[in-house]
Design an enzyme around this catalytic site. Structure first.
Site, PDB file in Angstrom:
ATOM      1  N   HIS A 251      52.103 -31.420  86.103  1.00 46.36           N
ATOM      2  CA  HIS A 251      52.864 -30.782  85.017  1.00 46.36           C
ATOM      3  C   HIS A 251      51.901 -30.079  84.041  1.00 46.36           C
ATOM      4  O   HIS A 251      51.882 -28.870  83.927  1.00 46.36           O
ATOM      5  CB  HIS A 251      53.669 -31.834  84.244  1.00 46.36           C
ATOM      6  CG  HIS A 251      54.769 -32.475  85.035  1.00 46.36           C
ATOM      7  ND1 HIS A 251      55.864 -31.788  85.512  1.00 46.36           N
ATOM      8  CD2 HIS A 251      54.948 -33.754  85.416  1.00 46.36           C
ATOM      9  CE1 HIS A 251      56.675 -32.619  86.156  1.00 46.36           C
ATOM     10  NE2 HIS A 251      56.145 -33.827  86.113  1.00 46.36           N
TER      11      HIS A 251
HETATM   12  O1  RIB Z   1      57.847 -33.748  81.520  1.00 44.69           O
HETATM   13  C1  RIB Z   1      56.467 -33.800  81.775  1.00 44.69           C
HETATM   14  C2  RIB Z   1      55.713 -33.962  80.493  1.00 44.69           C
HETATM   15  O2  RIB Z   1      56.069 -35.198  79.874  1.00 44.69           O
HETATM   16  C3  RIB Z   1      54.187 -34.036  80.708  1.00 44.69           C
HETATM   17  O3  RIB Z   1      53.560 -33.472  79.593  1.00 44.69           O
HETATM   18  C4  RIB Z   1      53.910 -35.516  80.766  1.00 44.69           C
HETATM   19  O4  RIB Z   1      52.589 -35.826  80.293  1.00 44.69           O
HETATM   20  C5  RIB Z   1      54.926 -36.057  79.805  1.00 44.69           C
HETATM   21  O5  RIB Z   1      54.376 -35.986  78.512  1.00 44.69           O
END
Ligand code: RIB
Ligand code: CA
Length: 326
Positions: A251
């Protein structure tokens, strides 16, 4: 030939397993001389502000890249966390594999660090955001108009056609502090938003990880990276996120990917609205794609597609060429 001016960057994050990859990649880019990483600011989100701060300090020591690290100094609001995903320490329960961290004698305030960095170079600073938008909103409240003085705000967050990961409709970073996210989208046209639609579009496999882990000598650093990857794959499998594919979603790494390799991405400029009230849709991001004159609200570049193989090759190659030291 004129001296190449490095892009000034601050990374605002809530490490968090996948934030670790973003922090490491940003530090690698700094060591490679691609960017001028002027600081890492942290905040509560995946785990508490104390733990995200310590984890960012750990990554500074892990890479030997000595950048200022800021802490979220706000009183704890008890908004919960994602420790069930990221481990009680926020890094897969692996903090015991890393040397103990020495906190600086003077604690830097994340929000003031962001304000000072923007004002130091109006129109030049890129802020990478891999957690909730709480620090950005606090900076805007303290100095109205400050976010419009950035060059870019490249944020991982939101979801438009991919559903939610923390609720049926909402992505964690936006959901965790939807009021701040709403305020930030309403305050600036400089946001590049990388949503779950993109970050969940392909799986990073153990084989992909091995392509660069093999380059790290066999000290505790390779052991930590390998075990962190295994921890992320384990929680991903527990929550059946990757539909039985072995691996995990990168992500947060995409904010660095877009900064360094924007040609790998495609997007569309739309108005983004954040739902901030109702039980089942709090934190939902809504893009306005109606075909009418768009003059009365802010625009956000919402990324819609990424070249998977180009991204993997860039990430793996940058990590392979990094000197992790002993
Ligand atoms: O939805 C993914 C995000 O939420 C990423 O930044 C992960 O680290 C969590 O914070
Ligand atoms: Ca994060």
């Amino acid at each position: 030939m004129t001296e190449k001016k490095l892009i000034p960057v601050i990374l605002d994050c809530d490490p968090g397993n996948d934030d670790i990859f973003a922090i490491l990649w940003a530090m690698i880019a700094h060591q490679h001389g691609y960017i001028d990483l002027q600081g890492v600011t942290t905040l509560g989100g995946n785990v508490s502000a104390d733990l995200t701060y310590r984890n960012a300090l750990r990554m500074r020591d892990f890479t030997g890249i000595d950048v200022p690290v800021g802490k979220d100094l706000r009183p704890v609001v008890g908004a919960g966390d994602a420790s069930h995903i990221h481990g009680a320490d926020g890094i897969g329960g692996l903090s015991n594999l890393l040397p103990d961290v020495q906190e600086p004698s003077q604690t830097l305030d994340s929000v003031q660090m962001l304000i000072d960095a923007i004002q130091r170079q109006p129109g030049q600073l890129t802020i990478l955001v891999t957690g909730p938008m709480t620090n950005l909103a606090a900076a805007e409240r303290k100095v109205p108009g400050i976010l419009q003085q950035t060059k870019y705000i490249i944020a991982m967050g939101g979801s438009f056609h991919a559903g939610g990961n923390v609720t049926p409709t909402s992505e964690f970073n936006i959901w965790y502090d939807s009021a701040s996210a709403k305020a930030v989208f309403d305050a600036t046209d400089h946001i590049v938003l990388i949503p779950l639609d993109v970050t969940q579009s392909f799986v990073f496999s153990p084989e992909d990880t091995e392509q660069f882990l093999a380059e790290i000598n066999h000290g505790y650093k390779a052991d930590f990276m390998r075990k962190l990857t295994q921890a992320v794959i384990h929680t991903t499998r527990n929550f059946r996120e990757t539909h039985y594919q072995n691996g995990f979603f990168v992500h947060d790494g995409h904010v660095v990917g877009f900064l360094l390799y924007p040609h790998l991405y495609r997007g569309t400029l739309v108005g983004v609205h954040v739902e901030n009230q109702w039980e089942y849709t709090k934190g939902m991001t809504v893009a306005d794609r109606r075909n009418h004159a768009r003059t009365d609200y802010r625009k956000t570049l919402v990324i819609t597609d990424v070249d998977h193989y180009g991204f993997l090759e860039a990430l793996v190659q940058d990590f392979r060429e990094f000197d992790f030291g002993e």
